[in-house]
Design a protein around this motif. Structure first.
Motif, short mmCIF file in Angstrom:
data_model
loop_
_atom_site.label_atom_id
_atom_site.label_comp_id
_atom_site.label_asym_id
_atom_site.label_seq_id
_atom_site.Cartn_x
_atom_site.Cartn_y
_atom_site.Cartn_z
N VAL A 33 0.82 -1.21 0.00
CA VAL A 33 0.00 0.00 0.00
C VAL A 33 0.85 1.27 0.00
N ALA A 83 -4.58 9.83 -6.72
CA ALA A 83 -5.44 8.65 -6.91
C ALA A 83 -6.79 9.02 -7.50
N SER A 88 -10.14 4.00 -14.96
CA SER A 88 -10.21 2.54 -14.95
C SER A 88 -9.24 1.97 -15.97
N ARG A 128 -12.90 -0.86 -12.96
CA ARG A 128 -12.29 -0.47 -11.69
C ARG A 128 -11.02 0.34 -11.95
N ARG A 129 -10.75 1.28 -11.05
CA ARG A 129 -9.58 2.14 -11.20
C ARG A 129 -8.32 1.30 -11.30
N ASP A 131 -5.16 1.60 -10.42
CA ASP A 131 -4.26 1.41 -9.28
C ASP A 131 -4.85 0.43 -8.27
N VAL A 132 -6.19 0.37 -8.17
CA VAL A 132 -6.84 -0.58 -7.28
C VAL A 132 -6.63 -2.00 -7.80
N LEU A 135 -3.12 -3.04 -7.02
CA LEU A 135 -3.02 -3.40 -5.60
C LEU A 135 -3.56 -4.81 -5.37
N PRO A 469 -3.99 3.95 -3.19
CA PRO A 469 -5.34 3.60 -3.66
C PRO A 469 -6.45 3.85 -2.65
N TYR A 470 -6.22 3.57 -1.36
CA TYR A 470 -7.28 3.72 -0.36
C TYR A 470 -6.93 4.74 0.72
#
Length: 532
Positions: A33, A83, A88, A128-129, A131-132, A135, A469-470
């Protein structure tokens, strides 16, 4: 069966192994992360190759794969993108436009990349993005790498029959930040490293008397997994063959040869067809995916063995212990050279001592020596033909990392005989290992968010919070869990090292001996017809 050769596993030992494994997994999650997306070692190439398959493309011939233009553009900036501004994967690479730059990953089998493409599809990569999705792919590799402490513990325990030494050896993985970065990024070496650790454990079982055919087949299976991913998996083969042929058992020469042939037959049948087809089509088991170039030496100059040796020493040691990011952030040369010299000096010293199980030490050494020989041969070839050394990467040693730890455990056990000294060295490792791991993580944070400064500033934290990402909450949660689990595990191991040895079992009592001190058990394993 529990006996002096195979001491029973106590509750404290189980807590230590589980705690170390959990702490190592949390360390990898924290790396995953914190590290900017696509900024792991060659991570851009591995993700790009996986995306080609996720988009439904066929696996191309070596040298025919080109980077997806949209993905390549995300790996160019020196600073991570915010971010919230990322799109996507579908938007990023939906047009499947490619760059002229060749992605060399097509020289490998598609196995790992197909697996990661399935992960991307499971995460619905088109919406979905990106970078997610990266990860998520990283966390899959984290799961594969997280078993290393348990495999190292089992390998050292089998080789030395010293439970406390085995637990400390598992913690020694923290001394290699580069391994943590590899295991927390999208990297095709991850399954090869895990297969190498599995092969080491199975090899230690066979070397110390395990006669089970299941162990033999499992060892062959570990070779099959490694060679299904890349040609680097072949580094496991010489060790597997030697460890079977040199095993301590009463099978006789014919029985050992038969088992060695079976170990070799498993990967040949499982993956050999792919390599033979590649050889027939291209004339090479692993054709170079990049154009071949040759640089002539100036008339008055030529290869210099001394300069070559110095370059290989620095490059191999740096990139083994820690040349982080995209190999641009090295650990301190003092730390790297100290660790390297100590490790090599202990092995050389141990090889001259009768108190050391030199037979098992030499058998285990086949694994890392094979990797070093491959690096030296390839490096010398590029040095002679290109006037530069380009292959000296520590990743070639990572499949043998469990074997390297086993060698160190055997050596230290035979050299340090006083129980109080062993206890002090063990407790020193409990402190130094986490410190080195923290230094590696701090180096990546400083290089990524603090302009390569060892500090924690408001700007760096803000940058981290907006580019991961989060966000900062995920980073804080991973760090908090790591600190709690790591601290509790460290306390358990520290107290266990200081506990007095258990009293001997009275004559006639059930044979379930308590865990002995670090190395109070005999060194040489006796031949046993039935392995527990």
């Amino acid at each position: 069966m529990n006996d002096a050769a195979h001491p029973r596993i106590t509750r404290t030992e189980v807590i230590g192994v589980v705690g170390l494994t959990a702490a190592f997994a949390l360390l990898l999650v924290t790396w995953a992360v914190v590290s900017p997306p696509l900024h792991g070692p060659d991570e851009l190439a591995y993700v790009d190759a996986s995306m080609h398959l996720a988009l439904g493309e066929a696996w191309p011939a070596a040298g025919s794969m080109h980077y997806l233009q949209g993905l390549l553009a995300q790996g160019v900036p020196s600073l991570p993108q915010i971010a919230a501004d990322r799109v996507s994967f579908g938007t990023l690479v939906g047009d499947q436009a490619v760059n002229t730059l060749v992605n060399p990953m097509s020289q490998h089998p598609p196995t790992y990349f197909l697996f990661q493409s399935l992960v991307a599809r499971a995460l619905d990569f088109t919406t979905r993005r990106w970078d997610v999705v990266v990860l998520g792919m990283r966390l899959v590799d984290v799961a594969l790498t997280s078993v290393l402490p348990a495999l190292v513990w089992a390998s050292v325990r089998r080789a030395t029959r010293a439970p406390r030494l085995a637990l400390l050896s598992a913690g020694a993985l923290l001394l290699v930040p580069q391994l943590a970065q590899f295991g927390s990024s999208v990297n095709a070496w991850v399954p090869v490293v895990t297969a190498g650790a599995l092969a080491t454990w199975l090899g230690m079982r066979i070397a110390t008397g395990d006669r089970s055919w299941w162990t033999v087949l499992a060892l062959g299976g570990s070779l099959a997994v490694a060679t299904a991913v890349m040609s680097g998996g072949a580094l496991l083969v010489p060790f597997a063959i030697v460890v079977v042929l040199a095993s301590r058992s009463d099978l006789g020469r014919g029985g050992r040869v038969l088992r060695a042939l079976v170990v070799l037959a498993v990967p040949v049948v499982a993956t050999g067809w792919w390599w033979l087809a590649r050889l027939r089509r291209t004339g090479s088991l692993q054709p170079d995916a990049l154009p071949t170039t040759t640089t002539r030496w100036p008339a008055a100059e030529g290869p210099d063995p001394t300069a070559f040796a110095g370059t290989v020493w620095n490059g191999l040691s740096d990139s083994f212990w820690g040349r982080l990011g995209r190999y641009e952030w090295p650990l301190s040369p003092v730390l790297v050279d100290s660790l390297t010299v100590i490790a090599l000096a202990v092995l050389v010293w141990a090889a001259s001592r009768r108190s050391v199980d030199r037979r098992l030490l030499l058998v285990t050494a086949v694994f890392p020596v094979t990797a070093v020989v491959v690096v030296l041969v390839r490096d010398w070839a590029t040095y002679v033909g290109h006037t530069g050394v380009t292959v000296n990467q520590g990743r070639f040693l990572f499949p043998a990392v469990a074997a390297l730890v086993v060698m160190q455990a055997i050596a230290w056990r035979g050299l340090v005989l006083e129980e109080r000294t062993r206890r002090r060295l063990g407790r020193a490792l409990v402190v130094v290992g986490p410190l080195v791991a923290a230094v590696g993580l701090a180096l990546v944070y400083g290089g990524s968010y603090e302009m390569l400064q060892f500090r924690i500033g408001a700007n760096g934290i803000g940058f981290l919070s907006t580019t991961t990402p989060y966000g900062l909450r995920a980073v804080a949660a991973a760090l908090a869990a790591l600190v709690v689990v790591g601290a509790v595990t460290g306390v358990v191991i520290w107290r266990w090292l200081g506990a007095p040895p258990a009293p001997p079992v009275p004559s006639g009592a059930p044979t379930r001996p308590a865990t002995a001190p670090l190395d109070s058990l005999p060194t040489v394993t006796t031949n046993r017809r039935n392995d527990p």
